[in-house]
Design a protein around this motif. Structure first.
Motif, PDB file in Angstrom:
ATOM      1  N   SER A   1      56.102 -30.387  32.202  1.00 22.55           N
ATOM      2  CA  SER A   1      55.362 -31.656  32.256  1.00 22.55           C
ATOM      3  C   SER A   1      56.195 -32.862  31.828  1.00 22.55           C
ATOM      4  O   SER A   1      55.750 -33.991  31.949  1.00 22.55           O
ATOM      5  CB  SER A   1      54.105 -31.570  31.395  1.00 22.55           C
ATOM      6  OG  SER A   1      54.458 -31.381  30.043  1.00 22.55           O
ATOM      7  N   LYS A   2      57.420 -32.640  31.355  1.00 25.46           N
ATOM      8  CA  LYS A   2      58.292 -33.747  30.957  1.00 25.46           C
ATOM      9  C   LYS A   2      59.294 -34.097  32.054  1.00 25.46           C
ATOM     10  O   LYS A   2      60.231 -34.855  31.820  1.00 25.46           O
ATOM     11  CB  LYS A   2      59.021 -33.408  29.657  1.00 25.46           C
ATOM     12  CG  LYS A   2      58.063 -33.251  28.495  1.00 25.46           C
ATOM     13  CD  LYS A   2      58.797 -32.946  27.224  1.00 25.46           C
ATOM     14  CE  LYS A   2      57.782 -32.798  26.094  1.00 25.46           C
ATOM     15  NZ  LYS A   2      58.415 -32.432  24.847  1.00 25.46           N
ATOM     16  N   SER A   3      59.120 -33.557  33.249  1.00 30.14           N
ATOM     17  CA  SER A   3      60.034 -33.824  34.366  1.00 30.14           C
ATOM     18  C   SER A   3      59.252 -34.284  35.585  1.00 30.14           C
ATOM     19  O   SER A   3      58.123 -33.867  35.805  1.00 30.14           O
ATOM     20  CB  SER A   3      60.811 -32.562  34.729  1.00 30.14           C
ATOM     21  OG  SER A   3      61.642 -32.180  33.666  1.00 30.14           O
ATOM     22  N   GLY A   4      59.879 -35.130  36.376  1.00 33.68           N
ATOM     23  CA  GLY A   4      59.265 -35.609  37.601  1.00 33.68           C
ATOM     24  C   GLY A   4      59.806 -36.957  38.008  1.00 33.68           C
ATOM     25  O   GLY A   4      60.934 -37.322  37.671  1.00 33.68           O
TER      26      GLY A   4
ATOM     27  N   CYS B   1      54.611 -38.259  39.936  1.00 32.00           N
ATOM     28  CA  CYS B   1      54.751 -36.852  40.293  1.00 32.00           C
ATOM     29  C   CYS B   1      55.305 -36.110  39.083  1.00 32.00           C
ATOM     30  O   CYS B   1      56.407 -36.406  38.633  1.00 32.00           O
ATOM     31  CB  CYS B   1      55.719 -36.684  41.460  1.00 32.00           C
ATOM     32  SG  CYS B   1      55.333 -37.732  42.868  1.00 32.00           S
ATOM     33  N   THR B   2      54.539 -35.149  38.562  1.00 35.83           N
ATOM     34  CA  THR B   2      54.930 -34.396  37.375  1.00 35.83           C
ATOM     35  C   THR B   2      55.051 -32.922  37.735  1.00 35.83           C
ATOM     36  O   THR B   2      54.148 -32.357  38.358  1.00 35.83           O
ATOM     37  CB  THR B   2      53.872 -34.555  36.264  1.00 35.83           C
ATOM     38  OG1 THR B   2      53.627 -35.939  36.059  1.00 35.83           O
ATOM     39  CG2 THR B   2      54.345 -33.954  34.963  1.00 35.83           C
ATOM     40  N   ALA B   3      56.156 -32.286  37.324  1.00 31.15           N
ATOM     41  CA  ALA B   3      56.365 -30.869  37.612  1.00 31.15           C
ATOM     42  C   ALA B   3      55.314 -30.038  36.895  1.00 31.15           C
ATOM     43  O   ALA B   3      55.013 -30.282  35.730  1.00 31.15           O
ATOM     44  CB  ALA B   3      57.762 -30.451  37.181  1.00 31.15           C
ATOM     45  N   ARG B   4      54.754 -29.064  37.597  1.00 29.83           N
ATOM     46  CA  ARG B   4      53.748 -28.202  36.968  1.00 29.83           C
ATOM     47  C   ARG B   4      54.372 -27.317  35.903  1.00 29.83           C
ATOM     48  O   ARG B   4      53.759 -27.049  34.875  1.00 29.83           O
ATOM     49  CB  ARG B   4      53.066 -27.336  38.025  1.00 29.83           C
ATOM     50  CG  ARG B   4      52.094 -28.125  38.862  1.00 29.83           C
ATOM     51  CD  ARG B   4      51.447 -27.334  39.945  1.00 29.83           C
ATOM     52  NE  ARG B   4      50.867 -26.088  39.467  1.00 29.83           N
ATOM     53  CZ  ARG B   4      50.342 -25.171  40.255  1.00 29.83           C
ATOM     54  NH1 ARG B   4      50.335 -25.366  41.563  1.00 29.83           N
ATOM     55  NH2 ARG B   4      49.827 -24.073  39.772  1.00 29.83           N
ATOM     56  N   ALA B   5      55.595 -26.854  36.127  1.00 32.62           N
ATOM     57  CA  ALA B   5      56.258 -25.960  35.177  1.00 32.62           C
ATOM     58  C   ALA B   5      56.767 -26.707  33.944  1.00 32.62           C
ATOM     59  O   ALA B   5      56.829 -26.146  32.855  1.00 32.62           O
ATOM     60  CB  ALA B   5      57.410 -25.234  35.861  1.00 32.62           C
TER      61      ALA B   5
ATOM     62  N   LEU C   1      63.199 -41.558  37.820  1.00 32.50           N
ATOM     63  CA  LEU C   1      63.220 -40.126  37.520  1.00 32.50           C
ATOM     64  C   LEU C   1      63.139 -39.950  36.014  1.00 32.50           C
ATOM     65  O   LEU C   1      63.777 -40.685  35.263  1.00 32.50           O
ATOM     66  CB  LEU C   1      64.496 -39.483  38.044  1.00 32.50           C
ATOM     67  CG  LEU C   1      64.704 -39.570  39.555  1.00 32.50           C
ATOM     68  CD1 LEU C   1      66.081 -39.048  39.923  1.00 32.50           C
ATOM     69  CD2 LEU C   1      63.637 -38.813  40.300  1.00 32.50           C
ATOM     70  N   PHE C   2      62.351 -38.975  35.555  1.00 28.41           N
ATOM     71  CA  PHE C   2      62.307 -38.690  34.126  1.00 28.41           C
ATOM     72  C   PHE C   2      62.486 -37.193  33.903  1.00 28.41           C
ATOM     73  O   PHE C   2      62.225 -36.387  34.795  1.00 28.41           O
ATOM     74  CB  PHE C   2      61.012 -39.212  33.487  1.00 28.41           C
ATOM     75  CG  PHE C   2      59.739 -38.717  34.095  1.00 28.41           C
ATOM     76  CD1 PHE C   2      59.102 -37.598  33.583  1.00 28.41           C
ATOM     77  CD2 PHE C   2      59.159 -39.376  35.171  1.00 28.41           C
ATOM     78  CE1 PHE C   2      57.923 -37.138  34.132  1.00 28.41           C
ATOM     79  CE2 PHE C   2      57.977 -38.926  35.728  1.00 28.41           C
ATOM     80  CZ  PHE C   2      57.350 -37.799  35.206  1.00 28.41           C
ATOM     81  N   GLY C   3      62.988 -36.837  32.721  1.00 27.98           N
ATOM     82  CA  GLY C   3      63.309 -35.436  32.432  1.00 27.98           C
ATOM     83  C   GLY C   3      64.417 -34.972  33.366  1.00 27.98           C
ATOM     84  O   GLY C   3      65.412 -35.659  33.555  1.00 27.98           O
ATOM     85  N   SER C   4      64.222 -33.815  33.985  1.00 34.84           N
ATOM     86  CA  SER C   4      65.220 -33.327  34.945  1.00 34.84           C
ATOM     87  C   SER C   4      64.913 -33.793  36.362  1.00 34.84           C
ATOM     88  O   SER C   4      65.514 -33.320  37.320  1.00 34.84           O
ATOM     89  CB  SER C   4      65.293 -31.792  34.894  1.00 34.84           C
ATOM     90  OG  SER C   4      64.042 -31.230  35.216  1.00 34.84           O
TER      91      SER C   4
END
Length: 103
Positions: free
Chosen positions: A81-84, A75-79, A19-22
């Protein structure tokens, strides 16, 4: 004479989740990219042009993903880009080998 790379599409029984970011906390959609780890050369390549390169999935669908043994799924969050998350198959992660291969 070069041989064709071995493609292992069997689902991995054990895989690494990073997991990275949130992570997957945001209730949003995620952009999914798939890569293959080539065991003989050590290269990481995007999936073939005939397959989907990117797809957009929900958090619930991400939880159900299982990488192939030589596959890496990012998998990267669209909202944000530093989370996923990243899902690494058992061969792609390299964690389950006693020593590195020598050429």
């Amino acid at each position: 004479m070069p041989t064709a790379p071995i493609i292992r599409n069997k689902p991995s029984g054990t895989f690494l989740t990073h997991l990275f970011g949130s992570g997957l906390e945001a209730d949003t959609r995620y952009v999914v990219e798939r890569f293959r780890s080539m065991s003989k050369t050590g290269e990481i390549r995007p999936v073939e042009a005939g397959q989907k390169k990117r797809e957009t999935l929900t958090r619930a669908a991400i939880h159900k993903l299982r990488p192939a043994r030589n596959e890496i799924i990012i998998c990267t969050a669209r909202a944000d880009s530093k989370s996923g998350c990243q899902l690494w198959g058992s061969i792609a992660s390299g964690l389950f080998f006693a020593a590195a291969r020598k050429a």
